[in-house]
Design a protein around this motif. Sequence first.
Motif, PDB file in Angstrom:
ATOM      1  N   GLY A  80      84.647  47.298  41.397  1.00 49.68           N
ATOM      2  CA  GLY A  80      85.204  48.614  41.635  1.00 49.68           C
ATOM      3  C   GLY A  80      85.453  49.340  40.330  1.00 49.68           C
ATOM      4  O   GLY A  80      85.793  50.519  40.300  1.00 49.68           O
ATOM      5  N   HIS A  81      85.278  48.625  39.209  1.00 48.73           N
ATOM      6  CA  HIS A  81      85.591  49.191  37.894  1.00 48.73           C
ATOM      7  C   HIS A  81      84.458  49.004  36.897  1.00 48.73           C
ATOM      8  O   HIS A  81      84.686  49.026  35.702  1.00 48.73           O
ATOM      9  CB  HIS A  81      86.853  48.519  37.315  1.00 48.73           C
ATOM     10  CG  HIS A  81      87.990  48.471  38.276  1.00 48.73           C
ATOM     11  ND1 HIS A  81      88.701  49.579  38.639  1.00 48.73           N
ATOM     12  CD2 HIS A  81      88.506  47.432  38.981  1.00 48.73           C
ATOM     13  CE1 HIS A  81      89.641  49.229  39.512  1.00 48.73           C
ATOM     14  NE2 HIS A  81      89.532  47.930  39.741  1.00 48.73           N
ATOM     15  N   GLY A  82      83.250  48.783  37.370  1.00 42.88           N
ATOM     16  CA  GLY A  82      82.135  48.516  36.458  1.00 42.88           C
ATOM     17  C   GLY A  82      81.718  49.741  35.661  1.00 42.88           C
ATOM     18  O   GLY A  82      81.644  50.845  36.185  1.00 42.88           O
ATOM     19  N   THR A  83      81.470  49.520  34.381  1.00 41.27           N
ATOM     20  CA  THR A  83      80.971  50.594  33.520  1.00 41.27           C
ATOM     21  C   THR A  83      79.446  50.511  33.467  1.00 41.27           C
ATOM     22  O   THR A  83      78.855  49.497  33.855  1.00 41.27           O
ATOM     23  CB  THR A  83      81.523  50.454  32.091  1.00 41.27           C
ATOM     24  OG1 THR A  83      81.000  49.232  31.520  1.00 41.27           O
ATOM     25  CG2 THR A  83      83.049  50.423  32.077  1.00 41.27           C
ATOM     26  N   ILE A  84      78.830  51.555  32.956  1.00 42.36           N
ATOM     27  CA  ILE A  84      77.375  51.543  32.781  1.00 42.36           C
ATOM     28  C   ILE A  84      76.989  50.395  31.855  1.00 42.36           C
ATOM     29  O   ILE A  84      75.998  49.700  32.079  1.00 42.36           O
ATOM     30  CB  ILE A  84      76.868  52.900  32.245  1.00 42.36           C
ATOM     31  CG1 ILE A  84      77.033  53.956  33.331  1.00 42.36           C
ATOM     32  CG2 ILE A  84      75.422  52.815  31.792  1.00 42.36           C
ATOM     33  CD1 ILE A  84      76.748  55.366  32.914  1.00 42.36           C
ATOM     34  N   GLU A  85      77.804  50.165  30.841  1.00 41.49           N
ATOM     35  CA  GLU A  85      77.546  49.064  29.911  1.00 41.49           C
ATOM     36  C   GLU A  85      77.573  47.715  30.640  1.00 41.49           C
ATOM     37  O   GLU A  85      76.733  46.850  30.389  1.00 41.49           O
ATOM     38  CB  GLU A  85      78.597  49.080  28.788  1.00 41.49           C
ATOM     39  CG  GLU A  85      78.313  48.069  27.698  1.00 41.49           C
ATOM     40  CD  GLU A  85      79.365  48.109  26.590  1.00 41.49           C
ATOM     41  OE1 GLU A  85      79.430  47.124  25.847  1.00 41.49           O
ATOM     42  OE2 GLU A  85      80.092  49.111  26.472  1.00 41.49           O
ATOM     43  N   ASP A  86      78.539  47.539  31.564  1.00 36.39           N
ATOM     44  CA  ASP A  86      78.604  46.306  32.359  1.00 36.39           C
ATOM     45  C   ASP A  86      77.329  46.118  33.177  1.00 36.39           C
ATOM     46  O   ASP A  86      76.767  45.036  33.237  1.00 36.39           O
ATOM     47  CB  ASP A  86      79.803  46.336  33.321  1.00 36.39           C
ATOM     48  CG  ASP A  86      81.147  46.213  32.621  1.00 36.39           C
ATOM     49  OD1 ASP A  86      81.187  45.693  31.486  1.00 36.39           O
ATOM     50  OD2 ASP A  86      82.153  46.635  33.220  1.00 36.39           O
ATOM     51  N   VAL A  87      76.900  47.193  33.823  1.00 37.68           N
ATOM     52  CA  VAL A  87      75.693  47.135  34.659  1.00 37.68           C
ATOM     53  C   VAL A  87      74.501  46.711  33.811  1.00 37.68           C
ATOM     54  O   VAL A  87      73.762  45.785  34.167  1.00 37.68           O
ATOM     55  CB  VAL A  87      75.416  48.501  35.340  1.00 37.68           C
ATOM     56  CG1 VAL A  87      74.082  48.472  36.079  1.00 37.68           C
ATOM     57  CG2 VAL A  87      76.543  48.880  36.287  1.00 37.68           C
ATOM     58  N   VAL A  88      74.323  47.364  32.673  1.00 30.26           N
ATOM     59  CA  VAL A  88      73.203  47.059  31.784  1.00 30.26           C
ATOM     60  C   VAL A  88      73.279  45.610  31.298  1.00 30.26           C
ATOM     61  O   VAL A  88      72.287  44.878  31.333  1.00 30.26           O
ATOM     62  CB  VAL A  88      73.157  48.044  30.591  1.00 30.26           C
ATOM     63  CG1 VAL A  88      72.140  47.599  29.547  1.00 30.26           C
ATOM     64  CG2 VAL A  88      72.827  49.453  31.080  1.00 30.26           C
ATOM     65  N   ASP A  89      74.463  45.181  30.858  1.00 30.00           N
ATOM     66  CA  ASP A  89      74.635  43.809  30.344  1.00 30.00           C
ATOM     67  C   ASP A  89      74.281  42.757  31.390  1.00 30.00           C
ATOM     68  O   ASP A  89      73.570  41.791  31.096  1.00 30.00           O
ATOM     69  CB  ASP A  89      76.078  43.580  29.864  1.00 30.00           C
ATOM     70  CG  ASP A  89      76.380  44.299  28.560  1.00 30.00           C
ATOM     71  OD1 ASP A  89      75.433  44.765  27.891  1.00 30.00           O
ATOM     72  OD2 ASP A  89      77.584  44.391  28.197  1.00 30.00           O
ATOM     73  N   THR A  90      74.787  42.951  32.615  1.00 29.63           N
ATOM     74  CA  THR A  90      74.527  41.950  33.655  1.00 29.63           C
ATOM     75  C   THR A  90      73.047  41.899  34.027  1.00 29.63           C
ATOM     76  O   THR A  90      72.483  40.819  34.185  1.00 29.63           O
ATOM     77  CB  THR A  90      75.369  42.217  34.929  1.00 29.63           C
ATOM     78  OG1 THR A  90      75.055  43.510  35.444  1.00 29.63           O
ATOM     79  CG2 THR A  90      76.849  42.088  34.659  1.00 29.63           C
ATOM     80  N   LEU A  91      72.434  43.075  34.144  1.00 30.02           N
ATOM     81  CA  LEU A  91      71.014  43.105  34.517  1.00 30.02           C
ATOM     82  C   LEU A  91      70.128  42.535  33.415  1.00 30.02           C
ATOM     83  O   LEU A  91      69.173  41.817  33.681  1.00 30.02           O
ATOM     84  CB  LEU A  91      70.584  44.523  34.895  1.00 30.02           C
ATOM     85  CG  LEU A  91      71.253  45.105  36.148  1.00 30.02           C
ATOM     86  CD1 LEU A  91      70.817  46.553  36.372  1.00 30.02           C
ATOM     87  CD2 LEU A  91      70.966  44.269  37.383  1.00 30.02           C
ATOM     88  N   GLN A  92      70.467  42.844  32.155  1.00 26.16           N
ATOM     89  CA  GLN A  92      69.680  42.294  31.037  1.00 26.16           C
ATOM     90  C   GLN A  92      69.819  40.785  30.945  1.00 26.16           C
ATOM     91  O   GLN A  92      68.924  40.104  30.466  1.00 26.16           O
ATOM     92  CB  GLN A  92      70.104  42.941  29.715  1.00 26.16           C
ATOM     93  CG  GLN A  92      69.553  44.338  29.539  1.00 26.16           C
ATOM     94  CD  GLN A  92      69.934  44.964  28.209  1.00 26.16           C
ATOM     95  OE1 GLN A  92      70.898  44.560  27.559  1.00 26.16           O
ATOM     96  NE2 GLN A  92      69.178  45.963  27.799  1.00 26.16           N
ATOM     97  N   SER A  93      70.948  40.260  31.418  1.00 26.52           N
ATOM     98  CA  SER A  93      71.162  38.807  31.395  1.00 26.52           C
ATOM     99  C   SER A  93      70.648  38.123  32.656  1.00 26.52           C
ATOM    100  O   SER A  93      70.889  36.944  32.868  1.00 26.52           O
ATOM    101  CB  SER A  93      72.651  38.500  31.200  1.00 26.52           C
ATOM    102  OG  SER A  93      73.074  38.917  29.924  1.00 26.52           O
ATOM    103  N   GLY A  94      69.958  38.887  33.510  1.00 28.69           N
ATOM    104  CA  GLY A  94      69.270  38.275  34.641  1.00 28.69           C
ATOM    105  C   GLY A  94      69.869  38.484  36.018  1.00 28.69           C
ATOM    106  O   GLY A  94      69.400  37.884  36.985  1.00 28.69           O
ATOM    107  N   ALA A  95      70.905  39.316  36.144  1.00 26.51           N
ATOM    108  CA  ALA A  95      71.478  39.559  37.473  1.00 26.51           C
ATOM    109  C   ALA A  95      70.451  40.230  38.379  1.00 26.51           C
ATOM    110  O   ALA A  95      69.593  40.982  37.914  1.00 26.51           O
ATOM    111  CB  ALA A  95      72.727  40.438  37.361  1.00 26.51           C
TER     112      ALA A  95
END
Length: 196
Positions: A80-95
Amino acid sequence: MVVRIVDDDEELLTSFRFLLEGEGWFVRIYNSAESFLEKDNFNVPGCAIVDIRMNGMNGLELQDTLNARGIKLPLIFLSGHGTIEDVVDTLQSGAVTFLSKPASLEKLREAISKAMDCASEINEQKSDIRNWHSLTGKEKEVARLVSQGLLNKQIAGELGIAERTVQTHRTMVYRKLDAKNNIEVYKILNRLNLIN
């Protein structure tokens, strides 16, 4: 296959479990990343829905820990509090994906379906690796040549062994790799990055 839910919100854990079990999934819930790491059986294929912000270890740290341990488990991040940076970090790490709370049942279904497809591929690759390691050295040599479409006579000439011996090795390669023909052997070796 199992859907794991890792979130420190007990109400969300309960409602998601109810919702997903109603959809026919086997669900395990964990109220912290630490509990998940300690108690889950990572040999059971499936995926995990992980909150990005939790007390103690957060979702990003959990993802880093799983990656460091070589645990390949498709992750769906939820926040509920994810930042764009969080989204990018998780996806780049394989989410697999990143969903905002509250996520609709439809979006959750799509994300789980996509994650389970990934889990199936991971499971298939693990099986391929196990099967490949069950081959003898000579069977591996024959498998590589079989994957190139060579005939027994050609393989025998290449390896300096009898054609009958090649036939025996080929039979074992097919059996151990669970392959029906040279094309399936090629696909397995390709998935394992063993094709030059």
